[in-house]
Design an enzyme around this catalytic site. Structure first.
Site, PDB file in Angstrom:
ATOM      1  N   ASP A   1       5.224  19.649   8.099  1.00 41.92           N
ATOM      2  CA  ASP A   1       6.233  20.723   8.171  1.00 41.92           C
ATOM      3  C   ASP A   1       7.354  20.262   7.135  1.00 41.92           C
ATOM      4  O   ASP A   1       7.832  21.158   6.197  1.00 41.92           O
ATOM      5  CB  ASP A   1       6.695  21.130   9.223  1.00 41.92           C
ATOM      6  CG  ASP A   1       7.469  20.054  10.160  1.00 41.92           C
ATOM      7  OD1 ASP A   1       6.759  18.881  10.352  1.00 41.92           O
ATOM      8  OD2 ASP A   1       8.499  20.220  10.661  1.00 41.92           O
ATOM      9  N   LEU A   2       7.883  19.150   7.206  1.00 40.57           N
ATOM     10  CA  LEU A   2       9.104  18.471   6.300  1.00 40.57           C
ATOM     11  C   LEU A   2       8.627  18.560   4.823  1.00 40.57           C
ATOM     12  O   LEU A   2       9.501  18.884   3.969  1.00 40.57           O
ATOM     13  CB  LEU A   2       9.452  17.101   6.997  1.00 40.57           C
ATOM     14  CG  LEU A   2       9.880  17.025   8.332  1.00 40.57           C
ATOM     15  CD1 LEU A   2      10.371  15.613   8.755  1.00 40.57           C
ATOM     16  CD2 LEU A   2      11.225  18.041   8.481  1.00 40.57           C
TER      17      LEU A   2
ATOM     18  N   ARG B   1       0.531  14.040  13.676  1.00 37.57           N
ATOM     19  CA  ARG B   1       1.269  13.825  12.377  1.00 37.57           C
ATOM     20  C   ARG B   1       1.458  15.169  11.510  1.00 37.57           C
ATOM     21  O   ARG B   1       0.844  15.399  10.603  1.00 37.57           O
ATOM     22  CB  ARG B   1       0.714  12.862  11.599  1.00 37.57           C
ATOM     23  CG  ARG B   1       0.501  11.441  12.563  1.00 37.57           C
ATOM     24  CD  ARG B   1      -0.146  10.442  11.756  1.00 37.57           C
ATOM     25  NE  ARG B   1       0.809   9.854  10.730  1.00 37.57           N
ATOM     26  CZ  ARG B   1       0.294   8.851   9.893  1.00 37.57           C
ATOM     27  NH1 ARG B   1      -0.716   8.336  10.033  1.00 37.57           N
ATOM     28  NH2 ARG B   1       1.367   8.440   8.904  1.00 37.57           N
ATOM     29  N   PRO B   2       2.541  16.197  11.685  1.00 34.77           N
ATOM     30  CA  PRO B   2       2.825  17.228  10.980  1.00 34.77           C
ATOM     31  C   PRO B   2       3.248  16.967   9.556  1.00 34.77           C
ATOM     32  O   PRO B   2       3.646  16.022   9.174  1.00 34.77           O
ATOM     33  CB  PRO B   2       4.128  18.033  11.910  1.00 34.77           C
ATOM     34  CG  PRO B   2       4.478  17.030  12.573  1.00 34.77           C
ATOM     35  CD  PRO B   2       3.569  15.919  12.892  1.00 34.77           C
TER      36      PRO B   2
ATOM     37  N   CYS C   1      -4.455  12.107  13.175  1.00 37.52           N
ATOM     38  CA  CYS C   1      -5.264  10.817  13.284  1.00 37.52           C
ATOM     39  C   CYS C   1      -5.575  10.547  14.718  1.00 37.52           C
ATOM     40  O   CYS C   1      -5.020  11.053  15.580  1.00 37.52           O
ATOM     41  CB  CYS C   1      -4.582   9.723  12.285  1.00 37.52           C
ATOM     42  SG  CYS C   1      -2.961   9.381  13.111  1.00 37.52           S
TER      43      CYS C   1
ATOM     44  N   ASP D   1       4.691   0.366  11.745  1.00 36.50           N
ATOM     45  CA  ASP D   1       3.419  -0.251  11.437  1.00 36.50           C
ATOM     46  C   ASP D   1       3.114  -1.598  11.778  1.00 36.50           C
ATOM     47  O   ASP D   1       2.374  -1.958  11.533  1.00 36.50           O
ATOM     48  CB  ASP D   1       3.507  -0.083   9.938  1.00 36.50           C
ATOM     49  CG  ASP D   1       3.043   1.246   9.409  1.00 36.50           C
ATOM     50  OD1 ASP D   1       2.839   2.244   9.970  1.00 36.50           O
ATOM     51  OD2 ASP D   1       3.042   1.724   8.140  1.00 36.50           O
TER      52      ASP D   1
ATOM     53  N   LYS E   1       1.032  -1.147   0.024  1.00 32.33           N
ATOM     54  CA  LYS E   1      -0.066   0.074  -0.022  1.00 32.33           C
ATOM     55  C   LYS E   1       0.854   1.309   0.046  1.00 32.33           C
ATOM     56  O   LYS E   1       0.768   2.284  -0.552  1.00 32.33           O
ATOM     57  CB  LYS E   1      -0.795  -0.056   1.242  1.00 32.33           C
ATOM     58  CG  LYS E   1      -1.686   1.487   1.534  1.00 32.33           C
ATOM     59  CD  LYS E   1      -2.221   1.151   2.875  1.00 32.33           C
ATOM     60  CE  LYS E   1      -1.813   1.673   4.051  1.00 32.33           C
ATOM     61  NZ  LYS E   1      -1.477   2.932   4.179  1.00 32.33           N
ATOM     62  N   ASN E   2       1.845   1.315   0.716  1.00 30.11           N
ATOM     63  CA  ASN E   2       2.678   2.555   1.119  1.00 30.11           C
ATOM     64  C   ASN E   2       3.709   2.691  -0.159  1.00 30.11           C
ATOM     65  O   ASN E   2       4.382   3.810  -0.113  1.00 30.11           O
ATOM     66  CB  ASN E   2       3.302   2.508   2.595  1.00 30.11           C
ATOM     67  CG  ASN E   2       2.544   2.513   3.271  1.00 30.11           C
ATOM     68  OD1 ASN E   2       1.222   2.891   3.275  1.00 30.11           O
ATOM     69  ND2 ASN E   2       3.035   2.410   4.652  1.00 30.11           N
TER      70      ASN E   2
ATOM     71  N   ARG F   1      -4.129  10.549   4.802  1.00 32.73           N
ATOM     72  CA  ARG F   1      -3.082  11.525   5.100  1.00 32.73           C
ATOM     73  C   ARG F   1      -2.119  11.352   3.720  1.00 32.73           C
ATOM     74  O   ARG F   1      -1.410  12.540   3.434  1.00 32.73           O
ATOM     75  CB  ARG F   1      -2.357  11.216   6.221  1.00 32.73           C
ATOM     76  CG  ARG F   1      -1.480  11.921   6.890  1.00 32.73           C
ATOM     77  CD  ARG F   1      -0.879  11.587   8.236  1.00 32.73           C
ATOM     78  NE  ARG F   1       0.494  11.761   7.679  1.00 32.73           N
ATOM     79  CZ  ARG F   1       1.130  12.921   8.181  1.00 32.73           C
ATOM     80  NH1 ARG F   1       0.374  13.933   8.763  1.00 32.73           N
ATOM     81  NH2 ARG F   1       2.362  13.368   8.057  1.00 32.73           N
TER      82      ARG F   1
ATOM     83  N   ILE G   1       8.856   6.504  16.768  1.00 33.01           N
ATOM     84  CA  ILE G   1       8.305   7.139  15.479  1.00 33.01           C
ATOM     85  C   ILE G   1       6.813   7.962  15.731  1.00 33.01           C
ATOM     86  O   ILE G   1       7.093   8.983  15.557  1.00 33.01           O
ATOM     87  CB  ILE G   1       7.928   6.211  14.465  1.00 33.01           C
ATOM     88  CG1 ILE G   1       9.195   5.362  14.265  1.00 33.01           C
ATOM     89  CG2 ILE G   1       7.547   6.980  13.030  1.00 33.01           C
ATOM     90  CD1 ILE G   1      10.479   5.818  13.659  1.00 33.01           C
TER      91      ILE G   1
END
Ligand code: UD1
Length: 460
Positions: free
Chosen positions: A124-125, A121-122, A116, A344, A22-23, A92, A366
């Site tokens: 900014d990066l 879960r920012p 979530c 995960d 999926k990812n 997201r 994380i």
């Protein structure tokens, strides 16, 4: 609303097919926006998140045809730069369209993904990454507004403070069409990022260093049509590996790649499971291989014996086994960016530790809030203490079925795993979360001998 009913206590045996990651599929679908032509992706899992990404591409004017795990996307018709709130709030990973839109259209308006269930879960990066390529970025009314400089994005240097899968992917995509060279330092090394880079290279991008902490991208004027096969889902494979381990089963994860889940397999071995690389996949035996030679022990209807006992007491072996497996031993687990242990799989391994012998400590570095499965596991009889981002799990001899609630993709799968090994019936509500990340999980588990069914629990 769909729910699962699981009758615990069956040893899982057989072969399960591992689908595409999926990812990796989600950023590749977004990367198709960079190609003014046809993108053909194979091994795309049939998941709610993939449907959401398809809907998002549709909102941008791009059609995707999905047949038999293959996605054909033609982004020639891209005619919008707006990723609306109604779609982004559901997933997201929608943020992945930011880089491609900026690179191809020169501007992007993307709804800010919310938090979530387990944290803010920012992004900014991602935004810093776009700025490093010369884009101007502002936030207005819940949207990210980004605009490329006149003449388009230009190569830049970006050193991430934190290793971020999504931000690395976004910069990779945007930099592929930027003028000049981009260097990403402290880049994410996840197989999903390597696969995305290889997809882009197959479409004509010039990228080196994928899979290491420094990636260099030499921008090209355009990408061309591409056909690409997605990698297997190491998180799905890891989840079925735990299903084998927690039920003292024997399961071949067909299509799984041991090299992409080395630390996960290593942790299973440390716990006492037998893990072997076999032709076409990875085999996991939760009995440590100790009873696998015994025909009597390997009939599909075997039931995992779960004796009543206190904390730390050993589970009793399956009836009919020549000798009872010793049971798995508790270990400590700390999540880290790849090649470290994946966040995960934190929830699934926490479920496994609930029935291991001894005490294990799980630390999530994380996502320090990713523990919504803990109260639900406690409802099943687990002995768990949570302090900040550290979970201490004391193994118990048995879990007992109860009604529990899904809160996110991986937390839900942890509850299914616990239910498979619990005594009696476990009902798991709101399984739409699990459908975001696992294709037909109940059918696949049934194929291994599990007693699990989907039912409509009513409600919205
Ligand atoms: C991806 C995965 C998700 C997985 C996560 C970590 C997808 C679609 N999702 O999410 O399943 O759990 O990697 O392996 O691939 N961070 C910031 N600022 C940012 C971005 C991230 O501070 O702009 C932080 C996060 O809060 C987190 C860490 O960086 O602590 C890593 O997150 P990241 O790798 O970006 O996760 P995602 O790409 O969102």
């Amino acid at each position: 609303m769909d729910a699962f009913r699981v009758l615990g206590g069956r040893r899982l045996q057989g072969t399960v097919e591992i689908g595409g990651a999926k990812n990796a599929a989600l950023p590749m679908m977004a990367a198709a926006l960079l190609v003014p032509g046809r993108t053909f992706l194979r091994r795309v899992p049939h998941l709610r998140d993939v449907r959401t990404m398809r809907e998002l591409l549709g909102a941008l004017g791009v059609r995707g045809d999905y047949t038999d795990h293959c996605f054909e996307i033609d982004a020639t018709t891209l005619d919008s730069h707006v990723a609306p709130y109604d779609i982004v709030r559901r997933m997201r990973a929608s943020i992945y369209v930011l880089g491609p839109l900026l690179a191809r259209v020169g501007k992007a308006k993307v709804s800010l993904p919310g938090g979530c269930a387990w944290g803010p879960r920012p992004v900014d990066l991602h935004l810093k990454g776009m700025e490093a390529l010369g884009a101007s970025v502002s936030l207005e009314e819940g949207y990210i507004l980004a605009e490329a400089p006149p003449g388009g994005l230009r190569g830049g240097r970006i050193a991430f403070d934190i290793s971020s899968v999504g931000a690395t992917g976004n910069v990779l995509m945007a930099a592929s069409l930027a003028k000049g060279t981009t260097v990403i330092e402290n880049a994410a090394c996840e197989p999903d990022i390597v696969a995305l880079a290889e997809f882009l290279i197959a479409a004509g991008a010039r990228i080196t260093g994928q899979g290491t902490a420094t990636i260099a991208v030499e921008g090209v004027a355009g990408l061309h049509s591409v056909e690409f096969e997605n990698i297997p889902d190491r998180i799905e494979a890891g989840t079925y590996a735990v299903a084998a381990a927690i039920t003292w089963g024997d399961v071949l994860l067909r299509g799984a790649r041991a090299d992409q889940m080395a630390i996960v397999l290593e942790r299973l071995r440390e716990m006492g499971a037998a893990v072997t690389e076999e032709l076409g996949g990875v085999r996991v035996r939760g009995d440590g291989g100790g009873i696998s030679g015994s025909g009597a022990a390997r009939v599909g209807a075997d039931v995992v014996g779960v004796g009543a006992g206190g904390i730390g007491a050993a589970r009793t072996g399956p009836p009919g086994a020549a000798s009872a497996p010793e049971g798995l031993r508790a270990i400590d687990i700390t999540t880290q960016p790849y090649p470290g242990f994946p966040t995960d799989l934190q929830a699934q391994f926490t479920a496994l530790l609930c029935l291991a012998q001894g005490t294990g400590v799980v630390t999530d570095t994380i996502y320090p809030d990713r523990f919504t499965h803990i109260p639900e596991l406690i409802r099943l009889g687990a002995e768990i203490k949570l302090h900040a981002n550290v979970v201490t799990v004391s193994g118990v001899a048995s879990l007992q079925g109860a009604e529990v609630m899904s809160t996110d993709i991986r937390a839900s799968s942890a509850l299914v795993l616990a239910g498979l090994a619990a005594q009696g019936e476990t009902r798991i509500h709101r399984v739409y979360h699990i459908d975001r990340g696992y294709e037909s999980i109940e059918t696949r588990l049934q194929g291994l001998g599990a007693m699990i069914e989907r039912y409509d629990a009513g409600g919205p």
